[in-house]
Motif scaffolding. Structure first.
Motif, short mmCIF file in Angstrom:
data_model
loop_
_atom_site.label_atom_id
_atom_site.label_comp_id
_atom_site.label_asym_id
_atom_site.label_seq_id
_atom_site.Cartn_x
_atom_site.Cartn_y
_atom_site.Cartn_z
N SER A 12 1.00 -1.26 -0.24
CA SER A 12 -0.04 0.13 0.04
C SER A 12 0.78 1.31 -0.02
O SER A 12 2.18 1.17 0.00
CB SER A 12 -0.68 0.05 1.34
N ASP A 13 0.19 2.49 0.02
CA ASP A 13 0.91 3.68 0.10
C ASP A 13 1.09 4.16 1.39
O ASP A 13 1.40 5.21 1.77
CB ASP A 13 0.07 4.78 -0.59
N ASN A 14 0.81 3.33 2.22
CA ASN A 14 0.99 3.77 3.81
C ASN A 14 2.47 3.35 4.48
O ASN A 14 2.71 4.02 5.50
CB ASN A 14 0.00 2.88 4.93
N LEU A 64 5.43 10.68 5.12
CA LEU A 64 4.27 9.84 4.87
C LEU A 64 3.15 10.03 5.97
O LEU A 64 2.15 10.04 5.74
CB LEU A 64 4.80 8.33 4.81
N ILE A 102 -3.41 6.99 -6.77
CA ILE A 102 -2.71 7.08 -5.35
C ILE A 102 -1.21 6.74 -5.52
O ILE A 102 -0.10 7.12 -5.07
CB ILE A 102 -3.47 6.18 -4.29
N PHE A 103 -1.04 5.60 -6.27
CA PHE A 103 0.08 5.01 -6.61
C PHE A 103 1.21 5.82 -7.63
O PHE A 103 2.32 6.04 -7.45
CB PHE A 103 -0.03 3.63 -7.27
N THR A 136 1.08 9.21 -7.37
CA THR A 136 1.57 10.16 -6.17
C THR A 136 2.56 9.50 -5.48
O THR A 136 3.58 10.15 -5.30
CB THR A 136 0.41 10.58 -5.54
N PHE A 137 2.42 8.50 -5.11
CA PHE A 137 3.34 7.74 -4.01
C PHE A 137 4.52 7.47 -4.85
O PHE A 137 5.62 7.43 -4.02
CB PHE A 137 2.67 6.39 -3.92
N TYR A 139 7.65 9.49 -4.05
CA TYR A 139 8.24 9.74 -2.77
C TYR A 139 9.86 9.28 -2.70
O TYR A 139 10.42 9.73 -1.61
CB TYR A 139 7.27 8.95 -1.77
N ARG A 155 8.28 3.66 -6.37
CA ARG A 155 7.41 2.40 -6.30
C ARG A 155 5.88 2.90 -6.31
O ARG A 155 5.40 3.91 -5.83
CB ARG A 155 7.66 1.79 -4.67
N GLY A 156 5.48 2.12 -7.05
CA GLY A 156 4.12 2.33 -7.40
C GLY A 156 3.73 2.87 -8.94
O GLY A 156 2.81 2.77 -9.67
#
Length: 566
Positions: A73-75, A380, A522-523, A525-526, A529, A534-535
């Motif tokens: 996940s993006d967490n 994050l 979401i991915f 944007t992630f 990071y 990744r994503g």
């Protein structure tokens, strides 16, 4: 999975052939259990049910749970994200159909299904020595738990792979290869199990030794979640309406009948259904036997009094004296079977030095110094929580826990204190942690109810339920901040943000954003990071589900078809 079943069936067949051809061995076997006699008592059936629960405690099951539900996940970021490893390929969406973690998730959930099928298929072999209502009730509870667990394992598979083969309850050589059912057929199968389990199971168990067993609350909560995954945000659906109906029963205490819960859409007669599910047959009651009769119009016992958003233990006492740490203690030993917990995986410390599946007291021990599997960064955490007080329940790489333990996990890293074991609960031996894992919580039920209300146009009541959760969080620090009214999309986004904060680091984030239909944005944007981006390789309309393991495709000679894009 198919190959394992094949060798099992083949081995039994060969054994029977050999003993039938040898006069010396052709003798009556005395005092040995066979598949014809093993399931004939409630105690043997309970033993078979224990084996279904056992899968939940296994290292293999929990390894795939955190890897798929949280690590992808993006967490979080992970310490194993290089493309040279199977895990790195998985989280970067650069995997192939032979990825070992994908195969592991497939196999372990089918292992649970196979064991549940043994209970369900053989339940009518049980012989009871009395017509007392309690005798039927005992078997019905075993049966209902097996149905719940089977539904849980199938749900894991469907949200991971889409439509999957529905295995026959009785395995045979003739049915080794089973084609995939559609996603809709699988969900219908899951719903039926859960609706029947909901009328079979008790609201609570009275004996402390039974805590941890699936209850009616667990069946209804999982049913609501299954329906939520079937529905699509922004699209009118009977599934949203069903969630609202169940939410009114679960959260508000509205009345619901047996008939309303089971939704007997295949027109099976009520008496036939009762007998199949091990309710005491009406014919015996009419003949003078003692016991109650459940009619389709009878009201189910309310659930709302059994659970609470408050941070209270099983007996209704405030956790950790009601201070700011009470939120965290609902995830610790003090909070096992607490008012906010609906279903949890039970781990017990053996204290004999054994580890792994020989012990299965692994709990959630992801807090070992030097063994960080998942972590967050300051940026994050700000994205997840902003200024929300739940951000405080993580610890910096050079921090000290609330009970004085010093933790060092690498520059710039934070880990969740939901994964921590307080010093007073530390196991005698490493790897022997007895802390339970929460699977279904009452907060999830309330937020699913709120989301469904919003989808059905009842935004005022949706906001009220959303703020029930926020108000409880406010008790941590005395805040008065609440969510505010707005249009459909505005309210939906607030609900989704509350879900992200409340269930952060509980192994559910990846599947939640997939069912919301937000994975691509979401991915993307992630991916910005980190240098590894990744994503960035997430492919829309492909990576929402994973490939069927290549071994299953090969063994079935193409009968089991691969997912598009793989």
């Amino acid at each position: 999975m198919i190959m394992k079943i094949f060798y099992t069936v083949l081995g039994v067949t060969c054994f029977i052939f050999l003993i039938s051809c040898n006069d010396f061995l052709d003798k009556e076997v005395l005092a040995n259990a066979t598949d014809k006699t093993y399931y004939d008592t409630q105690y043997k059936m309970q033993s078979a049910l224990d084996a279904v629960y056992d899968v939940l405690q296994s290292d293999q099951f929990n390894e795939t749970e955190w890897r798929f539900g949280e690590a992808m996940s993006d967490n979080v970021f992970g310490t194993d994200e290089g493309l040279s490893s199977q895990m790195g390929q998985l989280v970067n969406f650069r995997f192939n159909t032979s990825n070992t973690w994908i195969l592991s998730r497939w196999n372990i959930n089918y292992k649970g299904i196979h064991r549940a099928n043994q209970v369900i298929h053989n339940i009518n072999r049980v012989r009871i020595s009395t017509n007392d209502y309690s005798a039927y009730q005992t078997i019905r509870y075993i049966y209902g738990q097996a149905k719940f667990l089977r539904a849980f394992y199938y749900f894991n598979l469907v949200k991971t792979f889409g439509g999957v083969p529905i295995r026959p309850e009785e395995e045979s050589v003739e049915a080794l290869v089973v084609p995939r059912s559609t996603k809709e057929e699988c969900y219908a199968y899951i719903e039926k199990d859960l609706r029947e389990a909901a009328i079979m199971l008790p609201v609570v168990y009275s004996n402390v030794t039974e805590y941890g067993k699936a209850t009616r609350g667990a069946a209804v909560a999982l049913l609501m979640k299954v329906l939520m995954y079937e529905a699509k945000p922004g699209i009118t659906s009977d599934k949203w309406e069903q969630i609202v109906e169940l939410g009114k029963y679960f959260v508000d205490g509205a009345q619901m009948t047996y008939a309303q819960m089971v939704r007997n859409e295949n027109s099976e007669g009520w008496e036939s259904l009762r007998e199949r599910l091990w309710f005491k047959p009406k014919r015996l009651i009419d003949a003078g036997a003692t016991g109650e009769y459940e009619s389709p119009d009878d009201q189910l016992t309310a659930l709302n009094n059994a659970y609470s958003l408050a941070y209270q233990d099983y007996y209704g006492q405030s956790l950790h004296n009601g201070d700011k740490w009470s939120y965290l203690f609902q995830f610790y030993t003090d909070g096992e079977f607490c008012k906010g917990s609906i279903f949890e995986v039970v781990f017990k410390e053996s204290a004999d030095g054994s580890v792994g599946d020989a012990n299965e007291g692994a709990g959630l021990e992801f807090f070992d110094v030097g063994n960080v599997k998942m972590y967050m960064t300051d940026k994050l955490l700000s994205d997840i929580f902003n200024t929300d007080v739940r951000k405080d329940y993580t610890i910096h790489h050079q921090g000290t826990t609330f009970d004085g333990e010093i933790w060092q996990g690498g520059e710039g890293r934070y880990v969740s204190l939901k994964w921590y074991t307080p010093k007073k609960d530390k196991p005698k031996y490493a790897g022997d942690n007895g802390k339970n894992r929460r699977i279904l919580r009452f907060a999830d039920v309330v937020l699913m109810y709120a989301e469904a209300l919003n989808e059905c146009g009842d935004r005022e009541v949706a906001l009220a339920n959303l703020n029930k959760c926020k108000s409880q969080v406010n008790t941590i620090n005395g805040s008065t901040k609440l969510y505010v009214a707005g249009g459909y999309g505005f309210l939906r986004d607030q609900i989704w943000q509350e879900r992200r904060m409340e269930f952060a680091f509980e192994w559910d984030r990846f599947f939640d954003i997939i069912r919301q239909g937000r994975a691509v944005s979401i991915f993307r944007t992630f991916a910005g990071y980190t240098a590894t981006r990744r994503g960035a390789y997430f492919r829309e309309k492909v990576n929402e589900i994973f490939p069927i393991p290549q071994t299953e495709i090969d063994i079935s000679n193409g009968v089991v078809e691969q997912n598009p894009g793989y």
